[in-house]
Design an enzyme around this catalytic site. Structure first.
Site, PDB file in Angstrom:
ATOM      1  N   LYS A  66       0.815  -1.219   0.000  1.00  0.00           N
ATOM      2  CA  LYS A  66       0.000   0.000   0.000  1.00  0.00           C
ATOM      3  C   LYS A  66       0.853   1.276   0.000  1.00  0.00           C
ATOM      4  CE  LYS A  66      -4.155  -2.070   1.917  1.00  0.00           C
ATOM      5  NZ  LYS A  66      -5.235  -2.008   2.898  1.00  0.00           N
ATOM      6  N   ASN A  87      -4.976   1.883  -1.614  1.00  0.00           N
ATOM      7  CA  ASN A  87      -5.481   0.516  -1.837  1.00  0.00           C
ATOM      8  C   ASN A  87      -6.165   0.376  -3.195  1.00  0.00           C
ATOM      9  OD1 ASN A  87      -8.002   1.726  -1.515  1.00  0.00           O
ATOM     10  ND2 ASN A  87      -8.825   0.026  -0.339  1.00  0.00           N
ATOM     11  N   ASN A 151      -1.979   3.043  21.008  1.00  0.00           N
ATOM     12  CA  ASN A 151      -1.093   2.109  20.315  1.00  0.00           C
ATOM     13  C   ASN A 151      -0.017   1.597  21.264  1.00  0.00           C
ATOM     14  OD1 ASN A 151      -0.404   0.779  17.838  1.00  0.00           O
ATOM     15  ND2 ASN A 151       1.450   1.998  17.822  1.00  0.00           N
ATOM     16  N   MET A 215     -11.508  -4.869  12.587  1.00  0.00           N
ATOM     17  CA  MET A 215     -11.323  -4.717  11.152  1.00  0.00           C
ATOM     18  C   MET A 215     -10.882  -6.008  10.475  1.00  0.00           C
ATOM     19  SD  MET A 215      -9.985  -0.745  11.022  1.00  0.00           S
ATOM     20  CE  MET A 215      -8.988  -0.974   9.597  1.00  0.00           C
TER      21      MET A 215
HETATM   22  P1  ATR Z   1      -1.315  -2.576   9.219  1.00  0.00           P
HETATM   23  O1  ATR Z   1      -0.862  -2.021   7.912  1.00  0.00           O
HETATM   24  O2  ATR Z   1      -2.186  -3.789   9.127  1.00  0.00           O
HETATM   25  O3  ATR Z   1      -1.885  -1.541  10.110  1.00  0.00           O
HETATM   26  P2  ATR Z   1       1.153  -2.410  10.663  1.00  0.00           P
HETATM   27  O4  ATR Z   1       1.454  -1.106  10.000  1.00  0.00           O
HETATM   28  O5  ATR Z   1       2.230  -3.440  10.824  1.00  0.00           O
HETATM   29  O6  ATR Z   1       0.012  -3.184   9.892  1.00  0.00           O
HETATM   30  O7  ATR Z   1       0.509  -2.090  12.072  1.00  0.00           O
HETATM   31  C1  ATR Z   1       0.112  -3.092  12.972  1.00  0.00           C
HETATM   32  C2  ATR Z   1      -0.532  -2.424  14.173  1.00  0.00           C
HETATM   33  O8  ATR Z   1      -0.994  -3.422  15.081  1.00  0.00           O
HETATM   34  C3  ATR Z   1       0.424  -1.539  14.960  1.00  0.00           C
HETATM   35  O9  ATR Z   1      -0.308  -0.476  15.493  1.00  0.00           O
HETATM   36  C4  ATR Z   1       0.903  -2.506  16.057  1.00  0.00           C
HETATM   37  O10 ATR Z   1       1.388  -1.866  17.211  1.00  0.00           O
HETATM   38  P3  ATR Z   1       2.904  -1.337  17.241  1.00  0.00           P
HETATM   39  O11 ATR Z   1       2.923  -0.056  16.455  1.00  0.00           O
HETATM   40  O12 ATR Z   1       3.212  -1.140  18.666  1.00  0.00           O
HETATM   41  O13 ATR Z   1       3.738  -2.418  16.593  1.00  0.00           O
HETATM   42  C5  ATR Z   1      -0.387  -3.202  16.368  1.00  0.00           C
HETATM   43  N1  ATR Z   1      -0.243  -4.507  17.038  1.00  0.00           N
HETATM   44  C6  ATR Z   1       0.161  -5.674  16.506  1.00  0.00           C
HETATM   45  N2  ATR Z   1       0.124  -6.675  17.422  1.00  0.00           N
HETATM   46  C7  ATR Z   1      -0.331  -6.119  18.576  1.00  0.00           C
HETATM   47  C8  ATR Z   1      -0.602  -6.619  19.894  1.00  0.00           C
HETATM   48  N3  ATR Z   1      -0.428  -7.912  20.210  1.00  0.00           N
HETATM   49  N4  ATR Z   1      -1.056  -5.752  20.810  1.00  0.00           N
HETATM   50  C9  ATR Z   1      -1.241  -4.443  20.512  1.00  0.00           C
HETATM   51  N5  ATR Z   1      -1.005  -3.912  19.296  1.00  0.00           N
HETATM   52  C10 ATR Z   1      -0.566  -4.730  18.331  1.00  0.00           C
END
Ligand code: ATR
Length: 272
Positions: A66, A87, A151, A215
């Protein structure tokens, strides 16, 4: 020959987009075909150029391209600019228009399908990655009283607060500071559900009438939705409606025709 469209990603085998767009084109009588393209990592621009040389008119872009799609677009819609992620690509004669229909798909699912009015409501968005960024501007258009963003990596939520400081009431909040705060709508835009994980939400964030929205699609029993159910929440949704609505927005952009979505959402739910 029919107009040619595709979804491009890596991986892409699981994508429901060909099924959804197949239904849309049947329903609206559009002469088009829609396929899946697996692009090797590092070769996204080349694959798009080849697709275009073969007469391709438009692409849906999924993980992990993306941001690259944003970069190769020659111009963007305002919502794609705000999301810094694309997208949907419209391959014009010389130019490439980049749009982001994810947020519009989410708010349409929430407001039109789930009949939840966003205006004046307290909304909590969890996550600050690409998925979260894509939905902030469309959510703000409905004027919630607050759009709090939590976050795991706090700085990313603060960056979003800054980025959207002129456009409304986006407030970064730490998970630890959510104790004692209650929201009308909690949206899980993290990738935690994909790994069977639960973000560190305190129990009190939901009220009995709150809507819990994950989502992620294809599983109505995610750790987040289970957690909400344990708190007594009775209004939930996974992201299947968002998936179909964002596809409908892309279809409209390409073909100028708005397809029906309810029958397609129903079809996907019954296949899940
Ligand atoms: P996407 O494009 O799907 O949003 P991404 O940019 O990798 O994917 O973002 C993933 C999000 O999920 C982030 O906000 C991540 O938190 P961090 O920024 O701290 O990495 C969050 N995330 C993933 N696993 C998580 C968990 N177990 N608990 C809380 N937040 C989580």
């Amino acid at each position: 020959m029919s107009d040619y469209y595709a979804v491009i990603g890596n991986p892409v085998a699981h994508s429901k987009s060909p099924l959804i767009h197949g239904e849309f084109s049947r329903q609206t009588g559009q002469d088009m075909r829609y396929e899946k393209i697996l692009a090797p990592i590092g070769e996204f621009p080349t694959v798009v150029t080849e697709f275009r040389q073969h007469g391709g008119k438009g692409l849906n872009v999924t993980v992990p391209f993306k941001l690259e799609a944003f970069r190769i677009s020659t111009h963007h819609t305002e919502r794609a600019d705000a999301a810094r992620a694309v997208n949907t690509l419209v391959l014009e004669d010389e130019a490439i228009l980049g749009d982001n229909t994810d947020g519009a798909g989410l708010v349409r699912d929430i407001t039109a399908n789930l009949k939840f009015s966003l205006t004046g409501k307290r909304v909590l968005l969890i996550g600050a990655g690409g998925a979260a960024r894509g939905v902030i501007m469309p959510l703000l258009e409905y004027e919630p009283s607050i759009l709090a963003v939590a976050n795991r990596t706090q700085e990313k939520a603060y960056e979003l607060q800054q980025r959207f400081s002129s456009s409304g009431n986006v407030v970064a909040i730490d998970y630890a500071d959510l104790h004692g705060e209650q929201f009308d709508l909690v949206i899980n835009a993290t990738s935690a559900s994909l790994n069977g994980e639960l973000p560190p939400l305190p129990a009190g964030v939901f009220a009995a009438e709150s809507l819990a929205y994950d989502m992620m699609y294809g599983n109505r029993d995610t750790p987040f939705l289970q957690f909400a159910a344990l708190q007594g929440v009775t209004h939930f949704s996974d992201g299947v409606g968002m998936l179909v609505e964002q596809a409908a927005e892309s279809f409209f952009l390409w073909r100028g025709v708005r397809p029906r979505t309810d029958t397609v959402i129903e079809m996907l739910r019954s296949h899940a």
